[in-house]
Design a protein around this motif. Structure first.
Motif, PDB file in Angstrom:
ATOM      1  N   ARG A 258     -10.877   3.158 -11.588  1.00  0.00           N
ATOM      2  CA  ARG A 258     -10.695   3.672 -12.957  1.00  0.00           C
ATOM      3  C   ARG A 258      -9.831   4.933 -12.941  1.00  0.00           C
ATOM      4  N   SER A 259     -10.022   5.780 -11.939  1.00  0.00           N
ATOM      5  CA  SER A 259      -9.214   6.990 -11.815  1.00  0.00           C
ATOM      6  C   SER A 259      -7.735   6.648 -11.642  1.00  0.00           C
ATOM      7  N   ILE A 260      -7.461   5.639 -10.802  1.00  0.00           N
ATOM      8  CA  ILE A 260      -6.075   5.192 -10.601  1.00  0.00           C
ATOM      9  C   ILE A 260      -5.514   4.639 -11.911  1.00  0.00           C
ATOM     10  N   PHE A 261      -6.326   3.817 -12.584  1.00  0.00           N
ATOM     11  CA  PHE A 261      -5.907   3.215 -13.856  1.00  0.00           C
ATOM     12  C   PHE A 261      -5.577   4.294 -14.886  1.00  0.00           C
ATOM     13  N   ASN A 262      -6.405   5.338 -14.946  1.00  0.00           N
ATOM     14  CA  ASN A 262      -6.185   6.401 -15.930  1.00  0.00           C
ATOM     15  C   ASN A 262      -4.886   7.155 -15.665  1.00  0.00           C
ATOM     16  N   VAL A 263      -4.549   7.357 -14.382  1.00  0.00           N
ATOM     17  CA  VAL A 263      -3.275   8.008 -14.060  1.00  0.00           C
ATOM     18  C   VAL A 263      -2.121   7.115 -14.514  1.00  0.00           C
ATOM     19  N   ALA A 264      -2.258   5.810 -14.248  1.00  0.00           N
ATOM     20  CA  ALA A 264      -1.212   4.872 -14.665  1.00  0.00           C
ATOM     21  C   ALA A 264      -1.054   4.888 -16.181  1.00  0.00           C
ATOM     22  N   ALA A 265      -2.170   4.940 -16.909  1.00  0.00           N
ATOM     23  CA  ALA A 265      -2.120   4.968 -18.371  1.00  0.00           C
ATOM     24  C   ALA A 265      -1.435   6.242 -18.866  1.00  0.00           C
TER      25      ALA A 265
ATOM     26  N   ALA B  87      -1.604   6.793  -3.889  1.00  0.00           N
ATOM     27  CA  ALA B  87      -2.304   7.264  -2.694  1.00  0.00           C
ATOM     28  C   ALA B  87      -1.366   8.077  -1.807  1.00  0.00           C
ATOM     29  N   GLU B  88      -0.128   7.597  -1.645  1.00  0.00           N
ATOM     30  CA  GLU B  88       0.867   8.328  -0.855  1.00  0.00           C
ATOM     31  C   GLU B  88       1.205   9.657  -1.520  1.00  0.00           C
ATOM     32  N   GLU B  89       1.380   9.618  -2.810  1.00  0.00           N
ATOM     33  CA  GLU B  89       1.728  10.814  -3.568  1.00  0.00           C
ATOM     34  C   GLU B  89       0.623  11.861  -3.471  1.00  0.00           C
ATOM     35  N   THR B  90      -0.621  11.401  -3.587  1.00  0.00           N
ATOM     36  CA  THR B  90      -1.770  12.309  -3.527  1.00  0.00           C
ATOM     37  C   THR B  90      -1.873  12.962  -2.153  1.00  0.00           C
ATOM     38  N   ALA B  91      -1.630  12.180  -1.106  1.00  0.00           N
ATOM     39  CA  ALA B  91      -1.661  12.730   0.256  1.00  0.00           C
ATOM     40  C   ALA B  91      -0.543  13.743   0.451  1.00  0.00           C
ATOM     41  N   ALA B  92       0.633  13.455  -0.110  1.00  0.00           N
ATOM     42  CA  ALA B  92       1.772  14.356   0.032  1.00  0.00           C
ATOM     43  C   ALA B  92       1.499  15.705  -0.623  1.00  0.00           C
ATOM     44  N   PHE B  93       0.689  15.709  -1.666  1.00  0.00           N
ATOM     45  CA  PHE B  93       0.328  16.951  -2.339  1.00  0.00           C
ATOM     46  C   PHE B  93      -0.855  17.655  -1.654  1.00  0.00           C
ATOM     47  N   GLY B  94      -1.336  17.091  -0.544  1.00  0.00           N
ATOM     48  CA  GLY B  94      -2.365  17.755   0.253  1.00  0.00           C
ATOM     49  C   GLY B  94      -3.787  17.362  -0.053  1.00  0.00           C
ATOM     50  N   ASN B  95      -3.982  16.457  -1.016  1.00  0.00           N
ATOM     51  CA  ASN B  95      -5.353  16.042  -1.340  1.00  0.00           C
ATOM     52  C   ASN B  95      -5.687  14.794  -0.523  1.00  0.00           C
TER      53      ASN B  95
ATOM     54  N   ARG C 124      -8.484  13.883   0.912  1.00  0.00           N
ATOM     55  CA  ARG C 124      -9.766  13.236   0.617  1.00  0.00           C
ATOM     56  C   ARG C 124      -9.633  12.243  -0.539  1.00  0.00           C
ATOM     57  N   LYS C 125      -8.938  12.661  -1.596  1.00  0.00           N
ATOM     58  CA  LYS C 125      -8.753  11.752  -2.726  1.00  0.00           C
ATOM     59  C   LYS C 125      -7.871  10.567  -2.329  1.00  0.00           C
ATOM     60  N   SER C 126      -6.849  10.822  -1.528  1.00  0.00           N
ATOM     61  CA  SER C 126      -5.983   9.744  -1.061  1.00  0.00           C
ATOM     62  C   SER C 126      -6.781   8.724  -0.253  1.00  0.00           C
ATOM     63  N   LEU C 127      -7.713   9.224   0.558  1.00  0.00           N
ATOM     64  CA  LEU C 127      -8.555   8.328   1.355  1.00  0.00           C
ATOM     65  C   LEU C 127      -9.433   7.470   0.453  1.00  0.00           C
ATOM     66  N   ARG C 128      -9.984   8.069  -0.604  1.00  0.00           N
ATOM     67  CA  ARG C 128     -10.800   7.295  -1.553  1.00  0.00           C
ATOM     68  C   ARG C 128      -9.964   6.204  -2.210  1.00  0.00           C
ATOM     69  N   TYR C 129      -8.746   6.560  -2.618  1.00  0.00           N
ATOM     70  CA  TYR C 129      -7.865   5.575  -3.236  1.00  0.00           C
ATOM     71  C   TYR C 129      -7.605   4.402  -2.287  1.00  0.00           C
ATOM     72  N   ARG C 130      -7.248   4.705  -1.048  1.00  0.00           N
ATOM     73  CA  ARG C 130      -6.907   3.650  -0.086  1.00  0.00           C
ATOM     74  C   ARG C 130      -8.117   2.765   0.213  1.00  0.00           C
ATOM     75  N   THR C 131      -9.301   3.371   0.267  1.00  0.00           N
ATOM     76  CA  THR C 131     -10.521   2.596   0.513  1.00  0.00           C
ATOM     77  C   THR C 131     -10.749   1.585  -0.604  1.00  0.00           C
TER      78      THR C 131
ATOM     79  N   ALA D 114      -0.987   1.753  -7.187  1.00  0.00           N
ATOM     80  CA  ALA D 114      -2.113   2.401  -6.509  1.00  0.00           C
ATOM     81  C   ALA D 114      -1.705   2.892  -5.118  1.00  0.00           C
ATOM     82  N   GLU D 115      -0.968   2.072  -4.385  1.00  0.00           N
ATOM     83  CA  GLU D 115      -0.501   2.473  -3.052  1.00  0.00           C
ATOM     84  C   GLU D 115       0.418   3.685  -3.163  1.00  0.00           C
ATOM     85  N   LEU D 116       1.305   3.662  -4.145  1.00  0.00           N
ATOM     86  CA  LEU D 116       2.230   4.774  -4.354  1.00  0.00           C
ATOM     87  C   LEU D 116       1.476   6.048  -4.718  1.00  0.00           C
TER      88      LEU D 116
END
Length: 305
Positions: free
Chosen positions: A84-91, A17-25, A27-34, A13-15
């Motif tokens: 759940r969004s993080i879990f789905n990406v992992a899946a 969040a970093e990846e999402t921020a690196a791609f410019g999103n 807001r989504k990265s902030l939701r993940y970290r929260t 999940a931490e990874l």
């Protein structure tokens, strides 16, 4: 040859969040970290969580924990949907090989029933003498403070420090989202801040006075004060003979309702304050000139003078 250690849910999940921020999103990265921070609080310091242990039993327990802290279903759903969004990406990447653990928890969005009081009721709340009831007096001050700071949630009020006061503004991060917020300090707000001023304490209000610095102890103290404030606001409602419940959540709706009645532009208020979702509100407000919002809040809070 030593096997490479497999990372669990939290590390992934931490990874992500970093990846999402690196791609410019951002807001989504902030939701993940929260959501990650909140789950870590529940896990009480556990460094990671194996995929097999990230199951429906753990998620159900986490939801119960969130509800016990006083969060409403829409807020707990925010955390569940994000995880759940993080879990789905992992899946999708072949990391999570178990079935989704979110079938037993609420992940919907309820349409919030509008709850607001008018300016006359606010005047009654603001002006009633409460020298005989210090507990009710404190609860009243927190309600008025919330209203005059555009409906600041009580958890954000509780965690305000003196260091959050900067150049005539309250600058803080939303506990729920991590979003930075700045609110101009209006005269009514300053009066309440001055009332509880304690130079020996780092806190703005006496929620954590005498409390240890441990996260569990602070959370227990917060829950105790939060429920005490709710009970005292109900006692205040009964004293005043009001039909509508008084909570800091009602303060948020009341601010929006009164703003509409005095023709504050919808773009400044954002309908989502009381209708669809707070995420829409955050998107709305993030695009606005904060000076316009401050002017609107000054106009609204001046009605209490």
């Amino acid at each position: 040859m030593r096997k490479k250690r497999k990372e669990g849910f939290l590390a992934f999940a931490e990874l992500l969040a970093e990846e999402t921020a690196a791609f410019g999103n951002l807001r989504k990265s902030l939701r993940y970290r929260t959501a990650i921070r909140s789950l870590r609080r529940y896990l009480d310091g556990r460094k990671d969580l194996g995929w097999r242990k990230f199951n429906d039993q753990l998620i159900a327990g986490y939801e119960t924990y969130l509800r016990r802290t006083g969060l409403c279903p829409n807020t707990t759903s925010f955390y569940m949907r994000t995880l759940r969004s993080i879990f789905n990406v992992a899946a999708s990447r072949g990391l999570a090989r178990t079935s989704s653990p979110f079938s037993r928890v609420y992940t919907g969005i309820d349409r919030t029933r509008k709850r607001a009081i008018d300016i006359d009721a606010l005047h009654l709340i603001h002006r009633i003498p409460l020298d005989d009831a210090p507990g009710i007096d404190f609860a009243r001050d927190m309600f008025i403070f919330s209203f005059c700071t555009r409906g600041m949630p009580f958890i954000d009020i509780a965690y305000l420090r003196r260091s959050n006061l900067r150049e005539g503004k309250i600058v803080y991060l939303r506990h729920k989202t991590g979003q930075p917020i700045a609110v101009a300090i209006e005269p009514v707000v300053k009066k309440i801040i001055d009332k509880y001023n304690d130079p020996a304490s780092p806190w703005l209000f006496p929620v954590f006075t005498g409390c240890g610095a441990g996260e569990r102890e602070m959370l227990a103290r917060y829950n105790s004060v939060y429920h005490r404030v709710r009970r005292n606001l109900e006692r205040l409602r009964l004293r005043l003979g009001l039909d509508t419940k008084i909570t800091t959540y009602v303060a948020r709706h009341s601010w929006a309702s009164i703003a509409r009645k005095i023709d504050i532009p919808v773009g400044v208020i954002s309908e989502a304050l009381g209708h669809d979702s707070e995420s829409t509100t955050r998107i709305y407000l993030a695009t606005l000139d904060t000076a316009r919002i401050d002017r609107a809040n000054h106009l609204i809070t001046s009605l209490l003078q």
